[in-house]
Design a protein around this motif. Structure first.
Motif, mmCIF file in Angstrom:
data_model
loop_
_atom_site.group_PDB
_atom_site.id
_atom_site.type_symbol
_atom_site.label_atom_id
_atom_site.label_comp_id
_atom_site.label_asym_id
_atom_site.label_seq_id
_atom_site.Cartn_x
_atom_site.Cartn_y
_atom_site.Cartn_z
ATOM 1 N N ASN B 61 0.831 -1.198 0.000
ATOM 2 C CA ASN B 61 0.000 0.000 0.000
ATOM 3 C C ASN B 61 0.873 1.259 0.000
ATOM 4 O OD1 ASN B 61 0.809 0.556 2.648
ATOM 5 N ND2 ASN B 61 -0.924 -0.530 3.537
ATOM 6 N N LYS B 62 0.205 2.411 0.007
ATOM 7 C CA LYS B 62 0.905 3.691 -0.111
ATOM 8 C C LYS B 62 1.973 3.853 0.971
ATOM 9 C CE LYS B 62 -0.339 8.659 -0.106
ATOM 10 N NZ LYS B 62 0.199 9.098 1.185
ATOM 11 N N GLN B 63 1.630 3.541 2.220
ATOM 12 C CA GLN B 63 2.586 3.716 3.322
ATOM 13 C C GLN B 63 3.774 2.770 3.161
ATOM 14 O OE1 GLN B 63 -0.809 3.492 3.801
ATOM 15 N NE2 GLN B 63 -0.974 5.708 4.141
ATOM 16 N N GLN B 64 3.493 1.528 2.755
ATOM 17 C CA GLN B 64 4.576 0.555 2.553
ATOM 18 C C GLN B 64 5.490 0.992 1.407
ATOM 19 O OE1 GLN B 64 1.656 -2.627 2.090
ATOM 20 N NE2 GLN B 64 2.738 -3.845 3.619
ATOM 21 N N PHE B 65 4.882 1.538 0.347
ATOM 22 C CA PHE B 65 5.658 2.006 -0.803
ATOM 23 C C PHE B 65 6.538 3.192 -0.404
ATOM 24 C CE2 PHE B 65 6.007 4.345 -4.925
ATOM 25 C CZ PHE B 65 6.608 3.346 -5.672
ATOM 26 N N GLU B 66 5.973 4.104 0.379
ATOM 27 C CA GLU B 66 6.751 5.257 0.851
ATOM 28 C C GLU B 66 7.925 4.802 1.708
ATOM 29 O OE1 GLU B 66 3.650 7.443 2.833
ATOM 30 O OE2 GLU B 66 3.228 8.669 1.048
ATOM 31 N N ALA B 67 7.678 3.843 2.588
ATOM 32 C CA ALA B 67 8.740 3.348 3.473
ATOM 33 C C ALA B 67 9.836 2.671 2.646
ATOM 34 C CB ALA B 67 8.157 2.377 4.498
ATOM 35 N N LEU B 68 9.422 1.894 1.644
ATOM 36 C CA LEU B 68 10.383 1.186 0.798
ATOM 37 C C LEU B 68 11.285 2.165 0.048
ATOM 38 C CD1 LEU B 68 11.313 -1.505 -0.647
ATOM 39 C CD2 LEU B 68 9.556 -0.984 -2.352
ATOM 40 N N LEU B 69 10.669 3.150 -0.626
ATOM 41 C CA LEU B 69 11.473 4.075 -1.426
ATOM 42 C C LEU B 69 12.341 4.973 -0.548
ATOM 43 C CD1 LEU B 69 9.940 2.853 -3.730
ATOM 44 C CD2 LEU B 69 9.634 5.126 -4.675
ATOM 45 N N SER B 70 11.829 5.358 0.618
ATOM 46 C CA SER B 70 12.623 6.173 1.544
ATOM 47 C C SER B 70 13.859 5.395 1.988
ATOM 48 C CB SER B 70 11.787 6.547 2.766
ATOM 49 O OG SER B 70 10.664 7.306 2.385
ATOM 50 N N GLU B 71 13.645 4.142 2.335
ATOM 51 C CA GLU B 71 14.738 3.299 2.844
ATOM 52 C C GLU B 71 15.779 3.042 1.745
ATOM 53 O OE1 GLU B 71 16.528 -0.591 3.048
ATOM 54 O OE2 GLU B 71 14.405 -0.753 2.576
ATOM 55 N N ARG B 72 15.324 2.884 0.494
ATOM 56 C CA ARG B 72 16.268 2.618 -0.597
ATOM 57 C C ARG B 72 16.935 3.886 -1.124
ATOM 58 N NH1 ARG B 72 14.965 -2.859 -2.087
ATOM 59 N NH2 ARG B 72 14.381 -3.568 -0.021
ATOM 60 N N GLY B 73 16.474 5.029 -0.679
ATOM 61 C CA GLY B 73 17.132 6.272 -1.063
ATOM 62 C C GLY B 73 16.656 6.853 -2.385
ATOM 63 N N ILE B 74 15.374 6.668 -2.688
ATOM 64 C CA ILE B 74 14.803 7.281 -3.897
ATOM 65 C C ILE B 74 13.967 8.487 -3.463
ATOM 66 C CG2 ILE B 74 13.242 6.953 -5.861
ATOM 67 C CD1 ILE B 74 14.010 3.969 -5.783
ATOM 68 N N ALA B 75 14.269 9.640 -4.071
ATOM 69 C CA ALA B 75 13.545 10.864 -3.722
ATOM 70 C C ALA B 75 12.457 11.131 -4.755
ATOM 71 C CB ALA B 75 14.507 12.050 -3.665
ATOM 72 N N ASN B 76 11.449 11.917 -4.350
ATOM 73 C CA ASN B 76 10.367 12.268 -5.271
ATOM 74 C C ASN B 76 10.883 12.955 -6.526
ATOM 75 O OD1 ASN B 76 8.920 12.147 -2.472
ATOM 76 N ND2 ASN B 76 7.317 12.029 -3.996
ATOM 77 N N SER B 77 11.999 13.709 -6.372
ATOM 78 C CA SER B 77 12.513 14.476 -7.508
ATOM 79 C C SER B 77 13.439 13.654 -8.410
ATOM 80 C CB SER B 77 13.285 15.687 -6.979
ATOM 81 O OG SER B 77 14.333 15.243 -6.131
ATOM 82 N N ASP B 78 13.785 12.410 -8.019
ATOM 83 C CA ASP B 78 14.714 11.612 -8.825
ATOM 84 C C ASP B 78 14.065 11.104 -10.109
ATOM 85 O OD1 ASP B 78 16.948 11.763 -7.175
ATOM 86 O OD2 ASP B 78 16.344 10.036 -5.973
ATOM 87 N N THR B 79 14.886 10.994 -11.157
ATOM 88 C CA THR B 79 14.476 10.263 -12.357
ATOM 89 C C THR B 79 14.883 8.809 -12.153
ATOM 90 O OG1 THR B 79 14.657 12.152 -13.827
ATOM 91 C CG2 THR B 79 14.900 9.980 -14.834
#
Lengths: 107, 282
Positions: B61-79
């Motif tokens: 879900n949205k929260q799990q996806f946010e946690a995953l990308l935050s932990e892997r170091g992907i920012a909203n502004s990244d390509t």
């Protein structure tokens, strides 16, 4: 070892032994080794094409150049792509295990 | 729609490995390929462990996806440049997923891992870690995701595109031919679905065909470009590849991926199933 995972679509480890759950009276297993000259080719992409030439499946060969498909009885083409070159062969498979030698060479 | 907005070539990728704000992500079902050698700087996502809920049959879900990308170091502004094995099936699935959660800039590496390997481009085994971020996902965009009731309602009205191999479509095989075949659900396809195997959209080296070739392939199969479309396969990753071709490359506006796909539909009680090589009647 990844083994064979029927829940997904990723290519299973091509060197793993056939799982005990595979019933060779029902399954049509096409297996073999990709070679360039006498040398096995690891990391080759082997494509299984049906009698109409349509793509059916693709696996990456093991460290010993091995590949394996679970197909159905009939005519199939196996096509290999590798850094050492490409190659293909057409076979007729029945239930049980069909062994195939697949050679690749630079064009 | 310009291809450059959604697809990058291997040449572009190799020149931009260290470009700031560009994150390469390998997506596979089995990450042993990544561990044995990956594009320099690329992080990995595991299709099952990272992207699927461990309990329910659904993706994270949205929260799990946010946690995953935050932990892997992907920012909203990244390509984000996605690539993977299996002709980019799982990378295309991840692309659809990043779009579903509203990521602004995401592209596929044309040809995926296969072309990269066949071209003899660099692969490394170095561990890659990126500083954590605070990623914020949007609410899921269900305009690109189809659920079962909508699929049943689409029979005979929308384009249904079954992107599995002809033998799976006809009911002669239950799974792709590199997997054992015994499974519980029924074989066949959704009535009125046309069969356009995902592989028709790709060249032998895994790159996508040109838009002209793609449009001709779907038109020939009886696909009506003026109608909404739902694509499906067995578990939703090959149909992500076709969703990418129809929605992102050809720019058809209303295309959904039915990620429940045949493993859901073929197990439903009371729904119609067609066997054989023809689409069948509604």
């Amino acid at each position: 070892m990844a083994g064979v995972d029927v829940a997904g679509c990723g290519a299973p480890d091509q060197a793993a032994p056939l799982p005990a759950s595979v019933d060779l009276a029902k399954e049509t297993v096409i297996t073999g080794v990709v070679r360039a000259g006498d040398e096995p080719v690891p990391g080759a992409y082997v494509r299984l094409l049906d009698a109409g030439g349509e793509f059916t499946a693709e696996v990456v060969t093991s460290a010993a150049g091995e590949f394996r498909f679970f197909a159905a009885p009939g005519k199939w083409t196996l096509r290999a792509l590798s850094r050492q070159g490409n190659g293909d062969t057409t076979i007729s498979a029945d239930r049980g295990v069909t062994q195939v030698a697949l050679a690749v060479a630079a064009d | 729609m310009s291809r450059d907005n959604v697809l990058v070539s291997a040449d572009w990728a190799e020149k931009n490995l260290d470009a700031p704000g560009v994150v390469f992500v390998e997506v596979d079902e089995d990450t042993t390929a990544y561990d044995a050698g990956h594009i320099p700087g690329a992080i990995k996502l595991d299709w099952k462990k990272d992207l699927q809920d461990p309990v329910r049959r659904d993706f994270v879900n949205k929260q799990q996806f946010e946690a995953l990308l935050s932990e892997r170091g992907i920012a909203n502004s990244d390509t984000v440049i996605l690539y993977g094995g299996n002709n980019n099936w799982f990378a295309a699935y991840a692309y659809w997923y990043f779009k579903l959660y509203g990521h602004e800039s995401v592209k596929l590496l044309d040809g995926g891992r296969k072309k990269w390997e066949l071209d003899n481009r660099p692969l490394v085994k170095d561990a890659v870690s990126r500083p954590a971020t605070q990623y914020t996902a949007k609410q899921p965009d269900v305009s690109i995701r189809a659920f079962r009731d909508e699929v049943v309602a689409a029979i005979g009205t929308k384009n249904l595109v079954d992107v599995r191999s002809p033998d799976e479509y006809a009911g002669r095989l239950l799974a792709p031919a590199h997997l054992p075949q015994e499974q519980a659900q029924r074989a066949g396809h959704i009535p009125t679905a046309v069969n356009v195997p995902w592989s028709k959209a790709a060249n032998e080296d895994g790159t996508f065909k040109s838009n002209e070739e793609l449009a001709a392939i779907y038109a020939e199969a009886g696909f009506d470009a003026s109608k909404p479309t739902i694509a499906y396969c067995r578990i939703g990753e090959r149909s992500s590849h076709t969703w990418f071709a129809l929605h992102e490359l050809l720019g058809y506006p209303d295309v959904k991926n039915y990620d429940g796909s045949w493993t859901e539909y073929g197990s439903l009680v009371g729904v119609p199933v067609a066997l054989g090589d023809e689409p069948g009647e509604a």
